[in-house]
Design a protein around this motif. Sequence first.
Motif, PDB file in Angstrom:
ATOM      1  N   ARG A 167      13.491  -2.845  53.742  1.00 37.73           N
ATOM      2  CA  ARG A 167      13.019  -4.068  53.101  1.00 37.73           C
ATOM      3  C   ARG A 167      14.112  -5.117  53.035  1.00 37.73           C
ATOM      4  O   ARG A 167      15.228  -4.849  52.575  1.00 37.73           O
ATOM      5  N   VAL A 172       9.201  -6.787  55.613  1.00 32.38           N
ATOM      6  CA  VAL A 172       9.318  -5.331  55.581  1.00 32.38           C
ATOM      7  C   VAL A 172       9.473  -4.859  57.022  1.00 32.38           C
ATOM      8  O   VAL A 172       8.632  -5.167  57.875  1.00 32.38           O
ATOM      9  N   TRP A 199       3.902  -2.808  49.244  1.00 36.25           N
ATOM     10  CA  TRP A 199       4.600  -4.093  49.303  1.00 36.25           C
ATOM     11  C   TRP A 199       3.600  -5.198  49.670  1.00 36.25           C
ATOM     12  O   TRP A 199       3.651  -5.756  50.767  1.00 36.25           O
TER      13      TRP A 199
END
Length: 233
Positions: A167, A172, A199
Amino acid sequence: MIAVSARNNAEWCHAMCRAHGIPGVFGDRAWTSERRTPPLYPDAVTLAPEATVPEVLGPIDRTLAGCSVKDSFGRLDLSAEGFDLAFRARWIHRPAVLAAPVAPDDVVWRPVRTAPALGRWEDAWSGGDEALAGLFRPGLLSDRAVTVLAGTADGGSRTVAGAVVSRSESVVGLSNVFAADGDLDRAWSGCLATVARLWPGMPVVGYEHGEDLSAAARQGCVPGLELRVWLAS
């Protein structure tokens, strides 16, 4: 987006090296390691298209076998420096606005939390290759920027797929996506669905080639520019 992807990938290489006790350095236009990096990981990663050969090769150790360079922008020609082109790949980008894929309901995806579970993950990832045993060190589990994801079946007793998430501030990164049974579409759909859940609102980046690139593209990852990996002869 390529510069962001390259930086994210270099940060993952940096984390892997740190887990092995190997220092890395971020420069303005390249990340480099003065010591030989772990297997399958480069000694240098370009961070800008203007990176020069001296900036990339100057700080790294070229005396030991296995020296490699990831040219994120496909701009460098290292053949005159004793390197061969190992492979070409394409950067991928999956916008956050896309709907998450539907994960297979017979595989449970969750973060790896313990060293024994990481060992099982690595064994499934490598297919039991003893030369790669211990590549993924337990120190990665305490790295706040890294999450190892495992897709398990049979009540969690069997790792059938997996990936590594790295990350950054705005993206990501996905790498090491695998399917123990060879079904890459199921692995990518499950992995991307899990990333979207853990996420939310974050775009996904990475790079792939061959069948992995095709599987990623079928799950909404858009292929981008070419990168090149050079290996010392």
